[in-house]
Design a protein around this motif. Structure first.
Motif, mmCIF file in Angstrom:
data_model
loop_
_atom_site.group_PDB
_atom_site.id
_atom_site.type_symbol
_atom_site.label_atom_id
_atom_site.label_comp_id
_atom_site.label_asym_id
_atom_site.label_seq_id
_atom_site.Cartn_x
_atom_site.Cartn_y
_atom_site.Cartn_z
ATOM 1 N N VAL A 1 8.225 -0.785 -3.766
ATOM 2 C CA VAL A 1 8.737 0.467 -4.335
ATOM 3 C C VAL A 1 10.248 0.395 -3.939
ATOM 4 N N ASP A 2 11.328 0.850 -4.883
ATOM 5 C CA ASP A 2 12.691 0.781 -4.172
ATOM 6 C C ASP A 2 12.865 2.357 -3.910
ATOM 7 N N PRO A 3 12.892 2.683 -2.750
ATOM 8 C CA PRO A 3 13.166 3.937 -2.204
ATOM 9 C C PRO A 3 14.387 4.686 -2.743
ATOM 10 N N VAL A 4 15.530 3.795 -3.108
ATOM 11 C CA VAL A 4 16.802 4.350 -3.477
ATOM 12 C C VAL A 4 16.531 4.697 -4.981
ATOM 13 N N ARG A 5 16.015 3.896 -5.893
ATOM 14 C CA ARG A 5 16.052 4.412 -7.316
ATOM 15 C C ARG A 5 14.623 4.854 -7.687
ATOM 16 N N GLY A 6 13.766 4.655 -6.805
ATOM 17 C CA GLY A 6 12.409 5.271 -7.002
ATOM 18 C C GLY A 6 11.552 4.377 -8.061
ATOM 19 N N ALA A 7 11.991 3.230 -8.265
ATOM 20 C CA ALA A 7 11.487 2.169 -9.283
ATOM 21 C C ALA A 7 10.358 1.267 -8.625
ATOM 22 N N THR A 8 9.255 1.151 -9.294
ATOM 23 C CA THR A 8 8.146 0.532 -8.837
ATOM 24 C C THR A 8 7.885 -0.826 -9.672
ATOM 25 N N ILE A 9 7.548 -1.913 -8.953
ATOM 26 C CA ILE A 9 7.350 -3.211 -9.510
ATOM 27 C C ILE A 9 5.970 -3.996 -8.848
ATOM 28 N N ARG B 148 -1.991 5.808 -5.738
ATOM 29 C CA ARG B 148 -0.792 6.044 -5.113
ATOM 30 C C ARG B 148 -0.637 5.595 -3.646
ATOM 31 N N ASP B 149 -1.258 4.507 -3.268
ATOM 32 C CA ASP B 149 -1.154 3.825 -1.856
ATOM 33 C C ASP B 149 0.162 3.458 -1.385
ATOM 34 N N GLN B 150 1.030 3.315 -2.536
ATOM 35 C CA GLN B 150 2.429 2.778 -2.334
ATOM 36 C C GLN B 150 3.301 3.774 -1.520
ATOM 37 N N SER B 151 2.744 5.305 -1.947
ATOM 38 C CA SER B 151 3.489 6.393 -1.409
ATOM 39 C C SER B 151 2.729 7.029 -0.227
ATOM 40 N N GLY C 194 1.210 5.263 2.169
ATOM 41 C CA GLY C 194 1.398 4.374 3.431
ATOM 42 C C GLY C 194 2.746 4.285 3.827
ATOM 43 N N LYS C 195 2.761 3.531 4.934
ATOM 44 C CA LYS C 195 4.139 3.250 5.677
ATOM 45 C C LYS C 195 4.975 2.081 4.666
ATOM 46 N N PRO C 196 6.030 2.144 4.410
ATOM 47 C CA PRO C 196 6.956 1.147 3.705
ATOM 48 C C PRO C 196 6.734 -0.091 4.562
ATOM 49 N N GLY C 197 6.386 -1.107 3.704
ATOM 50 C CA GLY C 197 6.283 -2.511 4.154
ATOM 51 C C GLY C 197 5.106 -2.766 5.052
ATOM 52 N N ALA C 198 4.001 -1.801 5.096
ATOM 53 C CA ALA C 198 2.869 -1.965 5.890
ATOM 54 C C ALA C 198 1.903 -2.845 5.232
ATOM 55 N N LEU C 199 0.929 -3.709 5.644
ATOM 56 C CA LEU C 199 0.058 -4.479 4.963
ATOM 57 C C LEU C 199 -1.321 -3.854 5.608
ATOM 58 N N SER C 200 -2.152 -3.825 4.696
ATOM 59 C CA SER C 200 -3.560 -3.102 5.144
ATOM 60 C C SER C 200 -4.840 -3.935 4.663
ATOM 61 N N VAL C 201 -4.567 -5.211 4.726
ATOM 62 C CA VAL C 201 -5.708 -6.353 4.236
ATOM 63 C C VAL C 201 -6.938 -5.693 5.187
ATOM 64 N N SER D 2 -8.540 -3.002 4.982
ATOM 65 C CA SER D 2 -8.836 -1.793 5.360
ATOM 66 C C SER D 2 -9.356 -1.126 4.214
ATOM 67 N N VAL D 3 -9.910 0.322 4.615
ATOM 68 C CA VAL D 3 -10.648 0.970 3.472
ATOM 69 C C VAL D 3 -9.673 1.032 2.402
ATOM 70 N N VAL D 4 -8.383 0.975 2.390
ATOM 71 C CA VAL D 4 -7.444 1.145 1.059
ATOM 72 C C VAL D 4 -7.632 -0.227 0.224
ATOM 73 N N GLU D 5 -7.566 -1.271 0.766
ATOM 74 C CA GLU D 5 -7.738 -2.464 0.426
ATOM 75 C C GLU D 5 -9.197 -2.689 -0.422
ATOM 76 N N ARG D 6 -10.132 -2.181 0.438
ATOM 77 C CA ARG D 6 -11.658 -2.150 -0.044
ATOM 78 C C ARG D 6 -11.739 -1.609 -1.461
ATOM 79 N N ARG D 7 -11.038 -0.179 -1.301
ATOM 80 C CA ARG D 7 -11.028 0.857 -2.265
ATOM 81 C C ARG D 7 -10.497 0.290 -3.549
ATOM 82 N N ALA D 8 -9.379 -0.476 -3.475
ATOM 83 C CA ALA D 8 -8.698 -1.236 -4.581
ATOM 84 C C ALA D 8 -9.431 -2.147 -4.911
ATOM 85 N N GLN D 9 -10.215 -3.092 -4.374
ATOM 86 C CA GLN D 9 -11.004 -4.152 -4.677
ATOM 87 C C GLN D 9 -12.241 -3.517 -5.356
ATOM 88 N N SER D 10 -12.703 -2.540 -5.042
ATOM 89 C CA SER D 10 -13.729 -1.879 -5.930
ATOM 90 C C SER D 10 -13.335 -1.345 -7.351
#
Length: 286
Positions: A68-76, A102-105, A107-114, A116-124
Motif C-alpha cells: 500500500v502506498d500510504p501517500v496515494r492510498g493505492a494498493t498493488i 483488510r490485513d494491509q490496513s 497490521g503494521k506497515p512493512g511487518a511480516l506475519s508468516v 501467524s493466525v493472519v497468514e493461516r486465515r489467508a491460506q484457508s
C-alpha cells in the motif's frame, strides 16, 4: 448415493471458519457459484480496486505481497511468476484473502506475519476460494465411478489446485480417510496430469503462470495517455514489459494510434523510462 457433509468439529480453529465464510460470501456476492475460477488475476483487479502484477523474479519460494502506498492510498498485489501453476493460483488467492480481511490496513506497515493466525486465515481463504466445499460436494454427488486416483485427478484438474489442497477438502467432507489423505497429499500435479492424459493442459497452465503480467488498470491508463499524445511509445513498452517495436506492432494491429503529437514536457516523468524488470530479489530473504 452418499450425502457428503463436513466433518468439522469444535476443534476447528476460529480462523478456518472465518476464512470459509468469507470465501463463500465473496463467491456469492460476485456470482461465482461453486464453479472453478478461470482468471484469478482479473477477478482480483475487477473486484478489489487494486493493481495486480506478475513479475519475473528469481524467487524459489514463489512469493506474493500486497503493498500500500500510504501517500496515494493505492494498493498493488505483486506475485512472482512460477512454473507451478497450482501454487501460483493459491498465492494469488492468498493475497485476495488479505485484501478481503483488510490485513494491509490492520497490521503494521512493512511487518511480516508468516506463520501467524493472519497468514493461516489467508491460506484457508485461498483454499475455500479456489475449491469450495460445495463444489467438491457437487463433484462427488455426480461421480459415476469410485473415488479413486482417476476421480481425484479429475477434481484437481477441474479446480486447478494442488493435490494437497484438494485432499484437505475431501478429508474435511469425510470423503477420504486419514491414510488416503496422507497419500494423496504427497502426489504432485505433473504426476496426475501425465498419468491421466491432461499433460497438455498442465503445460498451458504453466505457460500462463510463468508469464509476466502488467497491472491492467495501469496499462490502460498509460495507453489512454499514449492515444492522447501525452505518453511515449517507449513508456507504454516499459510498462508492458516488451520492446518498443513489439508494442508498436501490437497497437498498430489493434488500430490504436495517437490522436495528437506528444508534448514531451507533459509526459509523466514517473512512468518515463520505468524499468519493467522490477527487482524483487529481496523477497528471498522473507
Amino acid at each position: 448415493m452418499p450425502t457428503w457433509t463436513s466433518t468439522a468439529s469444535a476443534d476447528v480453529p476460529a480462523y478456518e471458519e472465518e476464512a470459509r465464510t468469507a470465501a463463500e460470501t465473496f463467491r456469492e456476492e460476485n456470482g461465482l457459484g461453486i464453479a472453478p475460477i478461470a482468471d484469478i488475476v482479473a477477478l482480483i483487479e475487477q473486484t478489489q480496486d487494486v493493481d495486480v502484477t506478475v513479475v519475473g523474479v528469481d524467487d524459489s519460494n514463489e512469493h506474493g505481497l500486497t503493498m500500500v502506498d500510504p501517500v496515494r492510498g493505492a494498493t498493488i498485489v505483486a506475485v512472482a511468476s512460477s512454473h507451478n501453476p497450482m501454487r501460483w493460483r493459491s498465492t494469488l488467492a492468498h493475497e485476495l484473502g488479505h485484501l478481503i480481511f483488510r490485513d494491509q490496513s490492520n497490521g503494521k506497515p512493512g511487518a511480516l506475519s508468516v506463520g501467524s493466525v493472519v497468514e493461516r486465515r489467508a491460506q484457508s481463504f485461498a483454499r475455500h476460494m479456489l475449491i469450495p466445499l460445495a463444489g467438491v460436494r457437487h463433484f462427488l454427488e455426480r461421480l459415476n465411478e469410485p473415488l479413486e486416483m482417476k476421480a481425484f485427478s479429475d477434481l484437481v484438474q477441474r479446480f486447478q489446485v494442488s493435490p494437497a489442497v484438494a485432499a484437505i477438502q475431501l478429508r474435511d467432507l469425510g470423503a477420504i480417510n486419514t491414510p488416503r489423505y496422507t497419500a494423496w497429499s504427497d502426489i504432485h500435479t505433473p504426476t496426475l496430469s501425465a498419468r491421466f492424459g491432461w499433460a497438455d493442459q498442465y503445460t498451458s497452465l504453466q505457460a500462463e503462470s510463468n508469464q509476466r503480467r502488467a497491472p491492467q488498470r495501469l496499462l490502460a491508463r498509460v495507453i489512454t495517455g499514449y492515444v492522447a499524445g501525452l505518453v511515449s511509445l517507449e513508456t507504454v513498452a516499459s510498462v508492458r514489459g516488451v520492446a518498443p517495436q513489439d508494442i508498436a506492432a501490437e497497437l498498430d494491429e489493434a488500430g490504436i494510434k495517437p490522436t495528437a503529437r506528444m508534448d514531451e514536457a507533459d509526459e509523466d516523468d514517473l512512468l518515463a523510462g520505468a524499468d519493467p524488470d522490477v527487482d524483487l530479489s529481496w523477497l528471498e530473504d522473507i
